[in-house]
Design an enzyme around this catalytic site. Structure first.
Site, PDB file in Angstrom:
ATOM      1  CG  ASP A 163      76.466  24.425  35.293  1.00  0.00           C
ATOM      2  OD1 ASP A 163      76.597  25.622  35.618  1.00  0.00           O
ATOM      3  OD2 ASP A 163      76.974  23.475  35.921  1.00  0.00           O
ATOM      4  NE  ARG A 182      76.483  21.323  45.599  1.00  0.00           N
ATOM      5  CZ  ARG A 182      77.660  20.724  45.750  1.00  0.00           C
ATOM      6  NH1 ARG A 182      78.314  20.787  46.914  1.00  0.00           N
ATOM      7  NH2 ARG A 182      78.204  20.052  44.765  1.00  0.00           N
ATOM      8  CG  ASP A 193      74.077  20.542  35.054  1.00  0.00           C
ATOM      9  OD1 ASP A 193      74.299  19.425  35.560  1.00  0.00           O
ATOM     10  OD2 ASP A 193      74.283  21.607  35.660  1.00  0.00           O
ATOM     11  CE  LYS A 206      79.731  23.351  34.499  1.00  0.00           C
ATOM     12  NZ  LYS A 206      80.313  22.350  35.413  1.00  0.00           N
ATOM     13  CG  ASP A 252      80.567  24.593  37.970  1.00  0.00           C
ATOM     14  OD1 ASP A 252      79.454  24.550  37.404  1.00  0.00           O
ATOM     15  OD2 ASP A 252      81.512  23.854  37.665  1.00  0.00           O
ATOM     16  CD  GLU A 299      74.870  24.444  38.688  1.00  0.00           C
ATOM     17  OE1 GLU A 299      74.380  23.435  38.155  1.00  0.00           O
ATOM     18  OE2 GLU A 299      76.098  24.565  38.865  1.00  0.00           O
ATOM     19  CE  LYS A 355      72.434  20.535  38.303  1.00  0.00           C
ATOM     20  NZ  LYS A 355      73.839  20.054  38.358  1.00  0.00           N
TER      21      LYS A 355
END
Length: 506
Positions: free
Chosen positions: A274, A355, A292, A281, A351, A353, A269
């Site tokens: 993010d 996956r 991230d 967030k 959020d 995201e 990933k």
């Protein structure tokens, strides 16, 4: 960094610093006993007089030691003999090399292979020494105007008491050196700010890695136009709100004798920053969302280690890279997107995201007909609640693969913990309007995230590593950890060993 092996009397080692581990009971290990004999019982007297407390991680520098060829002698406490396990051994190593990295020395000699660690052989201890040396000299000061003096340490001689252990120590040092380099690569990519480390930057790093590999690594980068043609709309949806274009990066290493041998696939990933997107967030600690992409960074680090070790396996490394930002084009809660696999997803929270980029990358992996697929992601805060910052979360659709990864983690001392992936959790992803939703509510958040990914991993043995709790450290020592490069590299080395055993059996 170099890690030569020496089996001669340690008193003859010509080095800037000789490092000797000592237990609290005062009974000296073989190398320490030899050094004590030629130094007029210097080590024994320091312990007996109470000048050195051999508690775990304590360090004493002796600037001059009679009878030795070394310029300095360093004693390192191992604590209680009966409590010397892997964690204590590594703590002593880190204490020693932290002190060594602060010295103006280029070469040292260490006698850690004498230390008895239950069920750990010479090669493992040598590997841990090499990894600790790399950890200690790592610095990230690229953006500081005034840089602290860089560590000078470049050569660590492994002192071995038994001649028969020399080759194992060399091999362990070689593996540890490669993993140490890989972890440094991972840490640097993780530590870079989001305005530097973008999806395009990751693509450039992959291409540079390929160019420097001497033909061992081929690299393909799919830009947004190629991803659109492919149908990777889920990955693309995450980056819609960003000025930074998304990328799918594919690196291929062919080390097996048979180029058609089924590869092992790593999927990382790579959310380079993010914000949470429209599901924004909180501002506190949002700066840490540059981490991230540590799943992607660990894939780069593992590839770096593999290129150094050159195992006889085939490997495909895939990085799904995007930046998750809010603007007028960004995906909104309630939007429905079509994945590369053809399944529709209702995005209930932008959020969640990671996956969404990983699911298309997992589908892309099908074309390689892989022997195994492991994805690595800073996927859920729930993993931190469940496991804290010590263990990586592991979920899998194949028990043998899960056990292989757990074993690799134990060997590398980069441990994971197996969580269930039962069908009962899948229903939390039910959607009224699409094939599935991208979140399953608060209960079992780490598990339902893996359940989502499992829908896209039905064609191969697959495992998911949630590294949200282990990829970086917060607070004063904030920075990327380099995990789980050790686990992943060991997993791949074990696959080479398994394959050689199968050939021998045939």
């Amino acid at each position: 960094m170099e890690f030569p092996v020496q089996t001669a009397n340690p008193a003859k080692a010509e080095t800037a610093c000789l490092v000797v581990p000592v237990f609290k009971d005062g009974a000296l290990l073989p190398a320490a006993a030899k050094l004590d004999d030629v130094s007029e019982r210097l080590i024994g007297q320091l312990i007996e007089r109470g000048d050195f407390d051999a508690r775990l991680g304590n360090v004493l520098m002796v600037p001059f030691a009679p009878g030795l060829n070394a310029d300095r002698l360093m004693l390192v406490g191992l604590g209680e003999r009966d409590k010397c396990r892997e964690g204590a051994f590594r703590k002593a190593l880190d204490a020693a090399f932290t002190a060594l990295a602060a010295l103006p020395v280029e070469d040292v000699a260490v006698a850690f292979n004498d230390v008895p660690v239950p069920d750990r052989a010479c090669d493992w201890k040598a590997r841990m020494v090499a990894e600790a040396a790399h950890r200690a000299v790592y610095r990230f000061d690229e953006f500081k105007s005034e840089k602290a003096p860089a560590p000078q340490l470049a050569r660590v001689t492994l002192l071995i008491s038994e001649q028969g252990d020399a080759e194992a120590a060399r091999q362990g040092g070689r593996i540890g050196d490669a993993i140490g380099q890989g972890m440094a690569t991972t840490r640097t990519l993780g530590n870079l700010p989001g305005n530097v480390c973008t999806p395009s930057y990751l693509a450039e790093q992959a291409e540079a890695l390929g160019q420097g590999s001497g033909g061992a690594l081929s690299v393909e980068v799919l830009d947004e136009e190629a991803l659109e043609r492919l149908g990777a709309h889920s990955l693309l949806s995450v980056g819609r709100g960003s000025e930074q274009p998304s990328r799918l990066i594919v690196m291929k290493y062919q080390g097996a004798e048979n180029p058609d041998e089924a590869p092992h696939v790593l999927v990382g990933k790579g959310i380079t920053f993010d914000t949470g997107g429209i599901s924004l967030k909180p501002g506190e600690a949002m700066d840490e969302m540059k981490f991230d992409m540590c799943g992607a960074a660990s894939v780069f680090g593992t590839v770096t280690a593999v290129l150094a070790i050159k195992p006889r396996i085939n490997l495909v490394a895939i990085v799904a890279a995007a930046e998750n930002m809010p603007d007028g084009r960004a995906t909104k809660p309630g939007d429905i997107i079509k994945t590369l696999k053809g399944l529709s997803v209702e995005v209930l929270n932008t959020d969640a995201e990671g996956r969404l980029v990983l699911c298309d990358a997992l589908t892309y992996a099908e074309r390689f007909e892989p022997a195994s697929v492991v994805d690595i992601a800073t996927l859920t805060g729930a993993a931190i609640i469940a496991l804290g910052h010590h263990a990586t979360g592991l979920l899998a659709n194949d028990d043998d693969l899960a056990l292989d990864l757990l074993d690799a983690g134990e060997t590398a001392w980069d441990r994971a913990w197996h969580l269930p992936l039962w069908d009962e959790y899948q229903e939390q992803l039910d959607s009224n309007f699409a094939d599935l939703a991208n979140i399953g509510g608060r209960p079992a958040g780490t598990i339902t995230a893996a359940c989502f990914l499992s829908r896209f991993a039905d064609k191969f043995p697959w495992a998911h590593l949630d590294i949200a709790g282990t990829a970086w450290t917060s607070g004063k020592e904030k920075g990327a950890s380099g995990r789980p490069v050790g686990l992943l590299t060991q997993y791949l080395l074990d696959r080479e060993t398994d394959h050689e055993v199968e050939i021998t059996d045939d």
